[in-house]
Design an enzyme around this catalytic site. Structure first.
Site, PDB file in Angstrom:
ATOM      1  N   GLN A  51     -14.737 -28.650  -5.778  1.00  0.00           N
ATOM      2  CA  GLN A  51     -14.389 -29.829  -5.042  1.00  0.00           C
ATOM      3  C   GLN A  51     -13.694 -29.534  -3.858  1.00  0.00           C
ATOM      4  O   GLN A  51     -13.491 -30.608  -2.991  1.00  0.00           O
ATOM      5  CB  GLN A  51     -13.073 -30.390  -5.915  1.00  0.00           C
ATOM      6  CG  GLN A  51     -13.665 -31.013  -7.439  1.00  0.00           C
ATOM      7  CD  GLN A  51     -12.503 -31.706  -8.067  1.00  0.00           C
ATOM      8  OE1 GLN A  51     -11.554 -30.814  -8.875  1.00  0.00           O
ATOM      9  NE2 GLN A  51     -12.167 -32.940  -8.144  1.00  0.00           N
ATOM     10  N   CYS A  88     -10.659 -38.591 -11.791  1.00  0.00           N
ATOM     11  CA  CYS A  88     -11.083 -37.223 -11.083  1.00  0.00           C
ATOM     12  C   CYS A  88     -10.909 -37.458  -9.610  1.00  0.00           C
ATOM     13  O   CYS A  88     -11.056 -38.409  -8.972  1.00  0.00           O
ATOM     14  CB  CYS A  88     -12.574 -36.896 -11.444  1.00  0.00           C
ATOM     15  SG  CYS A  88     -12.943 -35.407 -10.382  1.00  0.00           S
ATOM     16  N   LEU A  89     -10.115 -36.409  -8.860  1.00  0.00           N
ATOM     17  CA  LEU A  89      -9.855 -36.627  -7.403  1.00  0.00           C
ATOM     18  C   LEU A  89     -11.070 -36.705  -6.700  1.00  0.00           C
ATOM     19  O   LEU A  89     -11.066 -37.194  -5.410  1.00  0.00           O
ATOM     20  CB  LEU A  89      -9.017 -35.197  -7.141  1.00  0.00           C
ATOM     21  CG  LEU A  89      -7.704 -35.130  -7.840  1.00  0.00           C
ATOM     22  CD1 LEU A  89      -7.071 -33.766  -7.136  1.00  0.00           C
ATOM     23  CD2 LEU A  89      -6.699 -36.078  -7.200  1.00  0.00           C
ATOM     24  N   HIS A 130     -11.752 -30.718 -18.331  1.00  0.00           N
ATOM     25  CA  HIS A 130     -12.459 -31.141 -17.069  1.00  0.00           C
ATOM     26  C   HIS A 130     -12.733 -30.216 -16.181  1.00  0.00           C
ATOM     27  O   HIS A 130     -13.715 -30.417 -15.519  1.00  0.00           O
ATOM     28  CB  HIS A 130     -11.436 -32.194 -16.756  1.00  0.00           C
ATOM     29  CG  HIS A 130     -11.711 -33.041 -15.694  1.00  0.00           C
ATOM     30  ND1 HIS A 130     -11.983 -34.496 -15.613  1.00  0.00           N
ATOM     31  CD2 HIS A 130     -12.010 -32.824 -14.206  1.00  0.00           C
ATOM     32  CE1 HIS A 130     -12.444 -34.836 -14.257  1.00  0.00           C
ATOM     33  NE2 HIS A 130     -12.163 -33.792 -13.377  1.00  0.00           N
TER      34      HIS A 130
HETATM   35 NI    NI Z   1     -12.239 -33.790 -11.649  1.00  0.00          NI
END
Ligand code: NI
Length: 166
Positions: A51, A88-89, A130
């Site tokens: 991410q 989710c970010l 996750h």
């Molecule tokens: Ni996420």
């Protein structure tokens, strides 16, 4: 320590597989420190290295008051099932109903390479699953389903009004 950019939506980096960490060096520690800052700034419950654009098997999750660092994590056991809304970010504003185990056992290494095994339950179990998915290029949007009709959640699914971003 620094806040890093979070890659969003269908950025290809989020779909790539990550590499095992074998060298537990200062660069990895710096990555983890930055991931903590980045997650806290974004009010998340977890963050995975892809991410922030780094294709390594590193993730962090919130477990109660603690932030747990998981390097090279593997899910070795799971129990029960809970369905709820998840976010989710990397997908701001998007939530969906996802079923996850109620309890998981994860084997991982800490930032010094020391192996450990730890159990997580409820929200931290959800976060662990996750984040491990993120390390395999799997995103929560792949797992979203309709909530069951007898669910207490309405169509927008909110027993979780603020949404948990993981
Ligand atoms: Ni996420």
């Amino acid at each position: 320590m620094a806040i890093r950019t979070i890659f969003k939506d269908e950025d290809p980096v989020l779909r790539k597989r990550t590499r095992t960490i074998t060298d537990f060096n200062a660069r990895i520690s710096e990555l983890l420190d930055d991931m903590r800052d980045t997650m806290e700034e974004a009010n998340g419950l977890g963050l995975a290295a892809p991410q922030v654009g780094i294709l390594r098997k590193a993730a962090i999750i919130v477990d109660g008051e603690e932030i747990v660092e998981l390097l090279n994590p593997e899910l070795i056991d799971s129990e029960g099932e809970v369905g709820m809304d998840e976010g989710c970010l990397s997908f701001p504003g998007k939530y969906g109903y996802v079923r996850r185990p109620q309890k998981v056992t994860v084997k991982a290494q800490d930032r010094n390479g020391n192996p450990f095994t730890r159990e997580f339950s409820d929200l931290s179990a959800r976060a662990a699953c996750h984040e491990i998915d993120h390390l395999n290029g799997i995103l929560f949007v792949d797992l979203v389903e309709e909530p069951p009709e007898d669910s207490e959640e309405d169509a927008k699914g909110r027993n979780n009004p603020d949404g948990e971003l993981i």
